[in-house]
Design a protein around this motif. Structure first.
Motif, mmCIF file in Angstrom:
data_model
loop_
_atom_site.group_PDB
_atom_site.id
_atom_site.type_symbol
_atom_site.label_atom_id
_atom_site.label_comp_id
_atom_site.label_asym_id
_atom_site.label_seq_id
_atom_site.Cartn_x
_atom_site.Cartn_y
_atom_site.Cartn_z
ATOM 1 N N GLY A 16 10.143 -4.062 -2.575
ATOM 2 C CA GLY A 16 9.830 -2.652 -2.787
ATOM 3 C C GLY A 16 8.330 -2.423 -2.934
ATOM 4 O O GLY A 16 7.788 -1.449 -2.418
ATOM 5 N N CYS A 17 7.654 -3.349 -3.613
ATOM 6 C CA CYS A 17 6.197 -3.238 -3.751
ATOM 7 C C CYS A 17 5.521 -3.365 -2.391
ATOM 8 O O CYS A 17 4.577 -2.636 -2.077
ATOM 9 C CB CYS A 17 5.674 -4.330 -4.689
ATOM 10 S SG CYS A 17 6.116 -4.106 -6.433
ATOM 11 N N LEU A 19 6.644 -2.482 0.382
ATOM 12 C CA LEU A 19 6.903 -1.282 1.179
ATOM 13 C C LEU A 19 6.088 -0.081 0.710
ATOM 14 O O LEU A 19 6.173 0.990 1.312
ATOM 15 C CB LEU A 19 8.398 -0.935 1.116
ATOM 16 C CG LEU A 19 9.333 -1.918 1.832
ATOM 17 C CD1 LEU A 19 10.784 -1.606 1.498
ATOM 18 C CD2 LEU A 19 9.112 -1.862 3.339
ATOM 19 N N ARG A 20 5.294 -0.265 -0.317
ATOM 20 C CA ARG A 20 4.419 0.807 -0.811
ATOM 21 C C ARG A 20 2.986 0.425 -0.447
ATOM 22 O O ARG A 20 2.319 -0.302 -1.178
ATOM 23 C CB ARG A 20 4.579 0.972 -2.323
ATOM 24 C CG ARG A 20 5.983 1.399 -2.733
ATOM 25 C CD ARG A 20 6.180 1.289 -4.235
ATOM 26 N NE ARG A 20 5.267 2.152 -4.975
ATOM 27 C CZ ARG A 20 5.143 2.114 -6.310
ATOM 28 N NH1 ARG A 20 5.860 1.244 -7.016
ATOM 29 N NH2 ARG A 20 4.302 2.925 -6.922
ATOM 30 N N LYS A 22 0.056 1.593 -0.482
ATOM 31 C CA LYS A 22 -1.119 1.865 -1.303
ATOM 32 C C LYS A 22 -1.084 1.142 -2.648
ATOM 33 O O LYS A 22 -2.061 1.193 -3.403
ATOM 34 C CB LYS A 22 -1.267 3.374 -1.522
ATOM 35 C CG LYS A 22 -1.663 4.133 -0.258
ATOM 36 C CD LYS A 22 -2.013 5.561 -0.577
ATOM 37 C CE LYS A 22 -2.534 6.294 0.651
ATOM 38 N NZ LYS A 22 -2.910 7.700 0.360
ATOM 39 N N LEU A 23 0.007 0.468 -2.944
ATOM 40 C CA LEU A 23 0.121 -0.257 -4.204
ATOM 41 C C LEU A 23 -0.582 -1.604 -4.090
ATOM 42 O O LEU A 23 -0.392 -2.328 -3.112
ATOM 43 C CB LEU A 23 1.595 -0.463 -4.559
ATOM 44 C CG LEU A 23 1.879 -1.163 -5.894
ATOM 45 C CD1 LEU A 23 1.374 -0.300 -7.059
ATOM 46 C CD2 LEU A 23 3.378 -1.432 -6.046
ATOM 47 N N ASP A 28 -1.076 -3.461 -10.718
ATOM 48 C CA ASP A 28 0.316 -3.512 -11.182
ATOM 49 C C ASP A 28 0.636 -4.945 -11.603
ATOM 50 O O ASP A 28 0.751 -5.841 -10.769
ATOM 51 C CB ASP A 28 1.248 -3.061 -10.055
ATOM 52 C CG ASP A 28 2.689 -2.886 -10.525
ATOM 53 O OD1 ASP A 28 3.305 -3.896 -10.902
ATOM 54 O OD2 ASP A 28 3.197 -1.757 -10.489
ATOM 55 N N TYR A 31 3.861 -6.537 -10.053
ATOM 56 C CA TYR A 31 3.634 -6.888 -8.647
ATOM 57 C C TYR A 31 2.802 -8.170 -8.553
ATOM 58 O O TYR A 31 3.105 -9.085 -7.784
ATOM 59 C CB TYR A 31 2.910 -5.727 -7.963
ATOM 60 C CG TYR A 31 2.770 -5.819 -6.461
ATOM 61 C CD1 TYR A 31 3.366 -6.839 -5.701
ATOM 62 C CD2 TYR A 31 2.029 -4.851 -5.779
ATOM 63 C CE1 TYR A 31 3.220 -6.890 -4.323
ATOM 64 C CE2 TYR A 31 1.881 -4.890 -4.385
ATOM 65 C CZ TYR A 31 2.467 -5.917 -3.679
ATOM 66 O OH TYR A 31 2.322 -5.967 -2.317
ATOM 67 N N GLN A 196 -0.985 5.795 4.936
ATOM 68 C CA GLN A 196 -0.211 4.560 4.993
ATOM 69 C C GLN A 196 -0.967 3.355 4.434
ATOM 70 O O GLN A 196 -0.495 2.225 4.526
ATOM 71 C CB GLN A 196 0.193 4.269 6.445
ATOM 72 C CG GLN A 196 1.092 5.311 7.054
ATOM 73 C CD GLN A 196 2.386 5.472 6.288
ATOM 74 O OE1 GLN A 196 3.088 4.497 6.028
ATOM 75 N NE2 GLN A 196 2.718 6.701 5.906
#
Length: 242
Positions: A16-17, A19-20, A22-23, A28, A31, A196
């Protein structure tokens, strides 16, 4: 060692991280910890890779910037041009595709460039000028494109028919570019790339300038075997040698 339910949940969190876009792991702690585990724990790594494989996706990079994921065409995570806002017609999709590949070919015209981590900048003006030169070359030498590349031919001819200058929408309010102008499509792609996590605005470099980020370089590498990329990259190399 068998992975526990908690471990499997962590597999999902890490994906999930990834797929993000900008993270960043630096911002984090969870992460960052899971990325470290992916690098050092073979069983956890295999579990992550296995789940991604089942989703027709894979890890392209695992740098300190985070996981960069790539999706095969069949994947539920595959990017579709139709997902962009205000892209409804076939000609719109062709233009978005052409501009996207042009950005990659402009910044990374040779295979070795994909291994070069130097910072790359592009601007709307540069990409527009490059594509105009491509169109002129192809009008003079249409045999540069294989006959079976009908979509590429339709794309560049569609681009060539657009207004190369500023063409404002009609109506009240502040004037803005119209989809009838080619800079509109170049700016749309570069702005979407910012959303993106593939680029960031670089106003100090000039108007409508952008810095291409590591994530874009990694994903652009996947275009190396694309026929459209090959043609545009060849023209870019010749331009650089001129």
């Amino acid at each position: 060692m068998t992975l526990s339910q908690r471990d499997l949940a962590d597999v999902g969190v890490l994906i999930g991280c990834g797929l993000r876009p900008k993270l960043r792991p630096g911002a984090d702690s969870e992460y960052r910890a899971l990325l470290g585990r992916y690098r050092t724990d073979p069983e956890f790594r295999n579990a992550v890779d296995g789940v991604l494989d089942g989703l027709d996706a894979q890890v392209l990079s695992e740098s300190d910037l985070g996981l960069v994921l790539g999706a095969r065409r069949e994947s539920v995570f595959a990017f579709r041009i139709s997902d962009l806002p205000n892209v409804t017609r076939v000609s719109d999709r062709l233009l978005i595709g052409l501009v996207s590949v042009a950005v990659a070919a402009f910044a990374f015209p040779a295979p070795a460039d994909f291994d070069d981590d130097r910072v790359h900048w592009v601007s709307v003006e540069e990409i527009e000028r490059f594509l105009r030169e491509v169109c002129e070359r192809l009008k003079q030498s249409p045999d540069l494109v294989m006959r079976e590349e009908e979509s590429f031919e339709e794309a560049w001819r569609t681009y060539d028919r657009l207004s190369p200058g500023y063409k404002a929408d009609k109506g009240k309010g502040k004037a803005r570019r119209s989809p009838a102008s080619s800079p509109y499509w170049v700016a749309s792609v570069l702005t979407w790339m910012v959303d993106q996590g593939l680029a960031r605005p670089a106003p100090t470099r000039g108007p409508e300038a952008f810095q291409l980020l590591e994530r874009f370089r990694i994903q652009a590498r996947e275009l190396a075997g694309n026929a459209t990329y090959a043609v545009l990259a060849s023209m870019r190399r010749e331009e650089g040698a001129a």
